[in-house]
Motif scaffolding. Structure first.
Motif: not given
Length: 501
Positions: A47-69
């Motif tokens: 989240x810190x390494x991307x621009x603010x406009x894509x923060x929610x997107x990258x956070x959701x992907x990290x959450x789904x790495x767990x849930x889908x996984x």
């Protein structure tokens, strides 16, 4: 008395065996929970390494790495990796936990968090321009198929890498190759096929920086990952009740911090010396440290402390070299995930047969140590080939059918609002309640007027600072018996009134 004594000893022996089994399960579960917390580290780092406009997107992907996984690894990932029925290539029992004893649950959970880590690596390298549907597909494939097959090769008793020629086995204690090379290879192919972000390279192919929006988030994520690596490597012993287990766990953890620290220091110093910006770079230090911890995974149980330092030193060079090479190939990796995980993982696999204090080339210098090096290189080549081939097919097909990347308009405007309807930093959530009362009175503070949007020209935190400063000054004047100065300011009806300051 003798029969009773014998019975008592048998009961005591059974109880001791149960206690040891429970202790090992508890150890594995606690270590797995700590490793699970690394997902928070990845989330902050990305989240810190991307621009603010894509923060929610990258956070959701990290959450789904767990849930889908979790769902995918339950359904078939664990069966492919550690099925009770298998061949040298893949397992094929325990689908959906069918016939799997409950004693295996702790083992499943430990390896599930490893699988989630492999998938998370890829999301960082492909951040800010990947379509969400494409992410869902590749995350399932990596967690449920690509990674479990490699796990079976190296860590299952029937796997071909675990049963090499002349009785040798592939050495990779905590996954420099099995976890990090898998994720790093998929990240490399995914980022290359996906293409760079808009504006990353100019018309002449020269790279242009695209900075992340918050270094503090990167710092927090980095510290969490450093912490998680202690469990990642120490927990790979998988037991704590047998003689010598504690020593191995301690050795792995100590070597992890030594290698990571050396990697961070070397990378930072080289960057300062002129290989890049010439500054003392925090981001370089974080990635150099992570590369050192990735590299030590393979041999954290097998090298002496001086070996861990050597691995870390070379990791610092490895990170910078791979980062430069990836950029030279015009592959856009916002998090340097390829350099950290593929570069660090490959060096880690090579380092074990070189520096192992029991069988390394530098300590033994014999034919057996040379065979170990050759077999580890063969394992690294197989991991890269397998992960790269599946990734090439997977990402290539998704690009051909047009579901891999978002449109140019969405990429420019950001994924958060269009894809998720949830901006990470909604403007409507910022402000304060001072403007309403002050606007009614028409008062000014230090010559600045409040407006509907807040304190004109001053950030909200400055309003409180200004107000508190003036309030403290008034109290001081009262205490000293001094007369308060006045300043003219317009009243609510447009006339000028004197306001005490």
């Amino acid at each position: 008395m003798e029969p009773n004594v014998t019975v008592d000893l048998l009961v005591l022996n059974d109880q001791l065996a149960a206690l040891r089994s429970n202790a090992d399960m508890f150890f594995l579960l606690i270590m797995a929970c700590l490793i699970f917390f690394m997902q928070a580290g990845f989330a902050f780092l990305e989240a810190g390494s991307v621009r603010s406009k894509n923060t929610t997107n990258i956070l959701l992907k990290n959450l789904l790495d767990v849930c889908l996984g979790a769902v995918v690894y339950w359904a078939f990932g664990y069966a492919f990796a550690f099925g009770s029925e298998s061949n040298s290539f893949i397992g094929y029992r325990y689908f959906f936990f069918e016939s799997m004893p409950a004693d295996n649950y702790s083992h499943w959970f430990f390896h599930f968090v490893f699988a989630a880590t492999a998938a998370t690596i890829v999301s960082g390298a492909m951040a800010e321009r990947t379509d969400f549907m494409a992410y869902l597909i590749y995350s399932c494939v990596i967690t449920g198929f690509v990674y479990p097959v490699v796990t079976h090769w190296a860590w299952d008793g029937s796997g071909w890498l675990a049963n090499g020629p002349d009785g040798i086995a592939y050495q990779d204690f905590a996954g420099s190759g099995v976890v990090h090379m898998v994720g790093g290879t998929a990240a490399l192919f995914g980022a290359a096929i996906l293409g760079p972000r808009i504006g990353r390279f100019d018309a002449n192919g020269k790279p242009k920086p695209i900075e992340g929006h918050t270094v503090p988030n990167v710092a927090l994520g980095g510290f969490i990952l450093f912490f998680g690596f202690f469990a990642f490597n120490g927990g790979s012993q998988a037991s704590i009740s047998a003689e010598g287990d504690g020593v191995i766990v301690a050795t792995a953890i100590v070597n992890t911090i030594l290698s990571g620290s050396a990697g961070a220091l070397v990378a930072m110093v080289i960057r300062r010396a002129g290989f890049g910006t010439g500054h003392w770079s925090f981001l370089t230090a974080v990635n150099g440290g992570l590369t050192g911890m990735v590299a030590i995974c393979a041999g954290c149980n097998a090298v002496a402390a001086w070996g861990a330092i050597i691995i870390g030193i070379i990791s610092g060079f490895t990170y910078l070299a791979w980062s430069w090479l990836v950029l030279k190939c015009k592959v856009d990796d916002p998090l340097d995930a390829v350099a950290v995980h593929l570069g660090g993982g490959l060096w880690g696999v090579i380092s074990v047969p070189l520096l192992s204090y029991e069988s390394g080339i530098l300590t033994k210098w014999d034919l057996d140590s040379a065979k170990l090096l050759g077999w580890n290189l063969a394992g690294a080549g197989a991991i890269f080939g397998w992960s790269g081939l599946i990734s090439l097919i997977l990402f290539g097909v998704m690009r051909c059918i047009g579901i891999l990347r978002v449109s140019e308009e969405i990429e420019i405007k950001g994924l958060d609002i269009y894809k998720h309807g949830e901006p990470a930093y909604p403007l409507s959530a910022y402000g304060h309640g001072w403007s309403v009362d002050v606007e009614k009175s028409g008062k000014h503070v230090n010559g600045n007027a409040f407006t509907n949007g807040g304190f004109d020209g001053v950030l909200p935190v400055q309003v409180f600072h200004v107000s508190n400063t003036n309030e403290q000054a008034n109290h001081a004047n009262d205490a000293n018996g001094e007369k308060k100065p006045t300043q003219s300011s317009p009243s609510a009806d447009g006339n000028t009134e004197n306001t005490q300051m």
